[in-house]
Write a protein that holds these residues in place. Structure first.
Motif, PDB file in Angstrom:
ATOM      1  N   THR A 107       0.792  -1.217  -0.017  1.00 52.94           N
ATOM      2  CA  THR A 107       0.190   0.008   0.135  1.00 52.94           C
ATOM      3  C   THR A 107       0.933   1.217   0.007  1.00 52.94           C
ATOM      4  OG1 THR A 107      -0.043   0.135   2.189  1.00 52.94           O
ATOM      5  CG2 THR A 107      -1.638  -1.264   1.311  1.00 52.94           C
ATOM      6  N   LYS A 109       0.094   5.922   0.059  1.00 57.65           N
ATOM      7  CA  LYS A 109      -0.652   7.223  -0.137  1.00 57.65           C
ATOM      8  C   LYS A 109      -1.028   7.352  -1.589  1.00 57.65           C
ATOM      9  CE  LYS A 109       1.676   9.609   2.686  1.00 57.65           C
ATOM     10  NZ  LYS A 109       2.293  10.342   3.770  1.00 57.65           N
ATOM     11  N   MET A 139      -8.875   4.210  -5.283  1.00 58.36           N
ATOM     12  CA  MET A 139      -8.174   3.392  -4.218  1.00 58.36           C
ATOM     13  C   MET A 139      -9.174   3.142  -3.198  1.00 58.36           C
ATOM     14  SD  MET A 139      -4.891   4.386  -2.275  1.00 58.36           S
ATOM     15  CE  MET A 139      -3.763   4.588  -3.400  1.00 58.36           C
ATOM     16  N   GLU A 140      -9.959   3.876  -2.922  1.00 57.13           N
ATOM     17  CA  GLU A 140     -11.000   3.897  -2.044  1.00 57.13           C
ATOM     18  C   GLU A 140     -12.028   2.578  -2.408  1.00 57.13           C
ATOM     19  OE1 GLU A 140     -10.255   4.928   1.151  1.00 57.13           O
ATOM     20  OE2 GLU A 140     -12.042   3.951   1.847  1.00 57.13           O
ATOM     21  N   ARG A 142     -11.478   0.350  -4.295  1.00 55.55           N
ATOM     22  CA  ARG A 142     -10.916  -0.832  -4.142  1.00 55.55           C
ATOM     23  C   ARG A 142     -10.336  -1.647  -3.136  1.00 55.55           C
ATOM     24  NH1 ARG A 142      -6.980  -0.905  -9.611  1.00 55.55           N
ATOM     25  NH2 ARG A 142      -8.458  -1.083 -11.102  1.00 55.55           N
ATOM     26  N   ARG A 143     -10.336  -0.821  -2.038  1.00 54.25           N
ATOM     27  CA  ARG A 143      -9.572  -0.838  -0.628  1.00 54.25           C
ATOM     28  C   ARG A 143      -9.881  -2.317  -0.085  1.00 54.25           C
ATOM     29  NH1 ARG A 143      -7.002   2.100   2.933  1.00 54.25           N
ATOM     30  NH2 ARG A 143      -7.814   3.744   1.925  1.00 54.25           N
ATOM     31  N   TYR A 146      -8.655  -5.323  -2.149  1.00 54.04           N
ATOM     32  CA  TYR A 146      -7.407  -5.583  -1.733  1.00 54.04           C
ATOM     33  C   TYR A 146      -7.191  -6.230  -0.304  1.00 54.04           C
ATOM     34  CZ  TYR A 146      -5.899  -2.606  -5.627  1.00 54.04           C
ATOM     35  OH  TYR A 146      -5.491  -2.094  -6.919  1.00 54.04           O
ATOM     36  N   GLU A 147      -7.837  -5.624   0.551  1.00 51.27           N
ATOM     37  CA  GLU A 147      -7.557  -5.985   1.908  1.00 51.27           C
ATOM     38  C   GLU A 147      -8.260  -7.698   2.514  1.00 51.27           C
ATOM     39  OE1 GLU A 147      -8.957  -3.033   4.574  1.00 51.27           O
ATOM     40  OE2 GLU A 147      -6.893  -1.720   3.949  1.00 51.27           O
ATOM     41  N   GLU A 155       2.942  -1.525   4.236  1.00 51.05           N
ATOM     42  CA  GLU A 155       2.707  -0.031   3.944  1.00 51.05           C
ATOM     43  C   GLU A 155       4.022   0.445   3.267  1.00 51.05           C
ATOM     44  OE1 GLU A 155       1.560   2.286   7.196  1.00 51.05           O
ATOM     45  OE2 GLU A 155      -0.390   0.856   7.575  1.00 51.05           O
TER      46      GLU A 155
END
Ligand code: S3P
Length: 172
Positions: A107, A109, A139-140, A142-143, A146-147, A155
């Motif tokens: 991940t 930013k 990104m939000e 897909r988050r 992904y997680e 990170e």
């Protein structure tokens, strides 16, 4: 022939520019692991760039190629599979990833991502939207996927390649 370090594959996932290719290269150089760069192999086999595949055949066709490649890799071991940023968006791809071995999510930013992708022009999903808000929004969206796909989350902001690889190897 070097001894195989792992009897499974390491699957790297994460947003465009999260560092999947950089970390794959590092693992290849340090541990002599084979690397399968999914985008690169798909582009090579199709004889066209990722942008041209999207434009000519559409995104679904590209996602099918990703699924097939993940299945193909299950017969191998000790390979670092560097996925495309969107590979985990398909549920069946996540299933095929898990059959390969350990799934590692990198991940970063949105600001870091923008900085890393700004000079590359073969990422059709962001080519016309290289801004922090657009990247943050995608990104939000897909988050969660992904997680859910990841066994390990690392990170990468403010860390160099060695630090990221050390963390990865410790947590495998
Ligand atoms: C994509 C990411 C790209 C590539 C394609 C689609 C995505 O891979 O597979 O442009 O949906 O996020 P990288 O993460 O290597 O840029």
């Amino acid at each position: 022939q070097a001894r195989k370090l792992f009897n499974y594959n390491i699957v790297l996932i994460g947003f465009m520019g999260a560092g999947k290719s950089t970390i794959s290269d590092f693992l290849k150089n340090v541990f002599a692991m084979d690397v399968v760069e999914m985008d690169q192999i798909i582009a090579q086999r199709q004889g066209m760039s990722i942008s041209d595949i999207f434009e000519t055949y559409g995104e679904q066709y590209f996602r099918d190629l990703e699924t097939n490649l993940l299945i193909e890799m299950q017969s191998r071991s000790n390979v670092v599979i560097s996925c495309g940023g969107g590979t985990p968006m398909r549920e069946c791809n996540v299933v095929e990833m898990k059959k390969n071995g350990r799934v590692v999510l990198l991940t970063a930013k949105p600001e870091t991502i923008l900085d890393r992708v700004k000079d590359n022009h073969d990422r059709p999903l962001i080519e016309n939207n290289k801004t922090v808000p657009f990247i943050a929004d995608l990104m939000e969206k897909r988050r969660a996927k992904y997680e859910a796909a990841a066994d390990i989350i690392i990170e990468t902001d403010g860390k160099n390649e060695l630090e990221i690889c050390e963390e990865l190897v410790h947590r495998l």
